[in-house]
Design a protein around this motif. Structure first.
Motif, PDB file in Angstrom:
ATOM      1  N   LYS A  43       0.847  -1.191   0.000  1.00  0.00           N
ATOM      2  CA  LYS A  43       0.000   0.000   0.000  1.00  0.00           C
ATOM      3  C   LYS A  43       0.885   1.243   0.000  1.00  0.00           C
ATOM      4  CE  LYS A  43      -3.644   2.304   2.569  1.00  0.00           C
ATOM      5  NZ  LYS A  43      -4.433   2.354   3.816  1.00  0.00           N
ATOM      6  N   CYS A  44       0.524   2.209  -0.835  1.00  0.00           N
ATOM      7  CA  CYS A  44       1.283   3.459  -0.918  1.00  0.00           C
ATOM      8  C   CYS A  44       0.891   4.362   0.248  1.00  0.00           C
ATOM      9  CB  CYS A  44       1.005   4.163  -2.243  1.00  0.00           C
ATOM     10  SG  CYS A  44       1.974   5.659  -2.456  1.00  0.00           S
ATOM     11  N   VAL A  45       1.886   4.795   0.990  1.00  0.00           N
ATOM     12  CA  VAL A  45       1.659   5.652   2.154  1.00  0.00           C
ATOM     13  C   VAL A  45       1.960   7.098   1.770  1.00  0.00           C
ATOM     14  CG1 VAL A  45       2.420   6.140   4.517  1.00  0.00           C
ATOM     15  CG2 VAL A  45       2.286   3.775   3.714  1.00  0.00           C
ATOM     16  N   ARG A  46       1.036   8.007   2.080  1.00  0.00           N
ATOM     17  CA  ARG A  46       1.288   9.422   1.811  1.00  0.00           C
ATOM     18  C   ARG A  46       2.399   9.911   2.728  1.00  0.00           C
ATOM     19  NH1 ARG A  46      -3.529  13.205   2.207  1.00  0.00           N
ATOM     20  NH2 ARG A  46      -2.034  14.634   1.299  1.00  0.00           N
ATOM     21  N   THR A  47       3.312  10.697   2.158  1.00  0.00           N
ATOM     22  CA  THR A  47       4.477  11.149   2.913  1.00  0.00           C
ATOM     23  C   THR A  47       4.620  12.667   2.843  1.00  0.00           C
ATOM     24  OG1 THR A  47       5.870  10.815   0.964  1.00  0.00           O
ATOM     25  CG2 THR A  47       5.765   9.000   2.555  1.00  0.00           C
ATOM     26  N   VAL A  48       5.475  13.167   3.718  1.00  0.00           N
ATOM     27  CA  VAL A  48       5.796  14.595   3.737  1.00  0.00           C
ATOM     28  C   VAL A  48       7.313  14.728   3.884  1.00  0.00           C
ATOM     29  CG1 VAL A  48       5.423  14.773   6.242  1.00  0.00           C
ATOM     30  CG2 VAL A  48       5.286  16.827   4.835  1.00  0.00           C
ATOM     31  N   ARG A  49       7.895  15.683   3.168  1.00  0.00           N
ATOM     32  CA  ARG A  49       9.339  15.919   3.255  1.00  0.00           C
ATOM     33  C   ARG A  49       9.602  17.073   4.210  1.00  0.00           C
ATOM     34  NH1 ARG A  49      13.515  13.832   1.195  1.00  0.00           N
ATOM     35  NH2 ARG A  49      12.285  12.528  -0.185  1.00  0.00           N
ATOM     36  N   LEU A  50      10.499  16.829   5.161  1.00  0.00           N
ATOM     37  CA  LEU A  50      10.824  17.819   6.182  1.00  0.00           C
ATOM     38  C   LEU A  50      12.307  18.131   6.174  1.00  0.00           C
ATOM     39  CD1 LEU A  50       8.871  16.204   9.186  1.00  0.00           C
ATOM     40  CD2 LEU A  50       8.048  18.025   7.676  1.00  0.00           C
ATOM     41  N   MET A  51      12.647  19.373   6.496  1.00  0.00           N
ATOM     42  CA  MET A  51      14.044  19.770   6.704  1.00  0.00           C
ATOM     43  C   MET A  51      14.209  20.090   8.185  1.00  0.00           C
ATOM     44  SD  MET A  51      17.110  20.326   5.668  1.00  0.00           S
ATOM     45  CE  MET A  51      17.188  20.589   3.909  1.00  0.00           C
ATOM     46  N   LEU A  52      15.141  19.389   8.825  1.00  0.00           N
ATOM     47  CA  LEU A  52      15.443  19.620  10.229  1.00  0.00           C
ATOM     48  C   LEU A  52      16.736  20.416  10.319  1.00  0.00           C
ATOM     49  CD1 LEU A  52      13.703  16.943  10.061  1.00  0.00           C
ATOM     50  CD2 LEU A  52      14.688  16.348  12.243  1.00  0.00           C
ATOM     51  N   GLU A  53      16.718  21.515  11.062  1.00  0.00           N
ATOM     52  CA  GLU A  53      17.911  22.347  11.226  1.00  0.00           C
ATOM     53  C   GLU A  53      18.086  22.708  12.686  1.00  0.00           C
ATOM     54  OE1 GLU A  53      18.341  25.707   8.602  1.00  0.00           O
ATOM     55  OE2 GLU A  53      17.067  24.778   7.090  1.00  0.00           O
ATOM     56  N   GLY A  54      19.358  22.778  13.109  1.00  0.00           N
ATOM     57  CA  GLY A  54      19.643  23.170  14.489  1.00  0.00           C
ATOM     58  C   GLY A  54      21.108  22.971  14.817  1.00  0.00           C
ATOM     59  N   PRO A  55      21.470  23.120  16.086  1.00  0.00           N
ATOM     60  CA  PRO A  55      22.868  22.940  16.506  1.00  0.00           C
ATOM     61  C   PRO A  55      23.351  21.517  16.239  1.00  0.00           C
ATOM     62  CG  PRO A  55      21.577  24.056  18.210  1.00  0.00           C
ATOM     63  CD  PRO A  55      20.608  23.555  17.186  1.00  0.00           C
ATOM     64  N   TYR A  56      24.608  21.416  15.835  1.00  0.00           N
ATOM     65  CA  TYR A  56      25.177  20.128  15.452  1.00  0.00           C
ATOM     66  C   TYR A  56      25.184  19.123  16.608  1.00  0.00           C
ATOM     67  CZ  TYR A  56      28.089  16.717  13.087  1.00  0.00           C
ATOM     68  OH  TYR A  56      28.533  15.572  12.497  1.00  0.00           O
TER      69      TYR A  56
END
Length: 199
Positions: free
Chosen positions: A128-141
């Protein structure tokens, strides 16, 4: 809607011509060209490489097909129709043809491309195809370790680590897990991780 769990291939022979079909999972249109280039490298002496894809982007389905030098209407549309018949999305069908010396005619070619496409789809494990979302995570290393552990916990396989002096990770997650994932990322970083939804 369904999608192949993994890449699969199958070969059939029709009147000495070889037809090698591939069904490849692709979740972005940018992946299509990469996969086509890979097939061209694998089969540099092929007579033709015809292909079609259907990709779900948000609420839309992007689709395309090409005969790639075969007579018009004999290849690409039949590959695309096979994707539609099985309700496949996030999928690329490529068929490599090696000419065997006997012309098949337009109807023969259409039948050969359809049969190859069907054979490779039937060989695949479909999920089954699952709907997805693309996220960018940014912060201190300093939070790279914690975020990596969180990605493993959520079984996120599609991730691109762009980190340099600071943490930058591009991820693709199921849309129903988005809220839980984001809440966890903010919590483990004491609010220091910024999360942006990508187009």
């Amino acid at each position: 809607m369904i999608t192949p769990q993994a890449e699969v291939s199958n070969e059939i022979k029709i009147r000495r011509s070889r037809f090698i079909g591939y069904l490849i999972p692709v979740n972005r249109s940018e992946n299509v060209q990469f996969q086509l280039n890979r097939l061209r490298e694998l089969y540099p002496d092929a007579s033709h490489i015809c292909w079609a894809y259907r990709i779900r982007e948000g609420k839309d389905i992007i689709e395309f097909s090409t005969d790639a030098g075969e007579p018009g209407g004999t290849a690409g549309i039949h590959l695309l129709n096979m994707l539609k018949k099985f309700d496949l999305v996030n999928s690329l069908i490529g068929v490599i043809r090696y000419f065997g010396g006997t012309k098949l005619g337009k109807s023969g070619l259409a039948k050969a491309y359809s049969e190859t496409a069907q054979s490779v789809v039937e060989k695949a494990k479909l999920v089954k195809c699952v709907r997805t979302v693309r996220l960018m995570l940014e912060g201190p290393y300093e939070y790279v370790g914690k975020i990596s552990a969180l990605l493993n916990k959520f079984k996120v396989r599609d991730r691109t680590d762009l980190s340099g002096e600071k943490l930058m990770i591009n991820v693709l997650i199921p849309i129903e897990k988005k809220t839980d994932f984001c809440d966890n990322a903010v919590s483990i970083s004491s609010g220091n991780i910024r999360i942006k939804e990508m187009e």
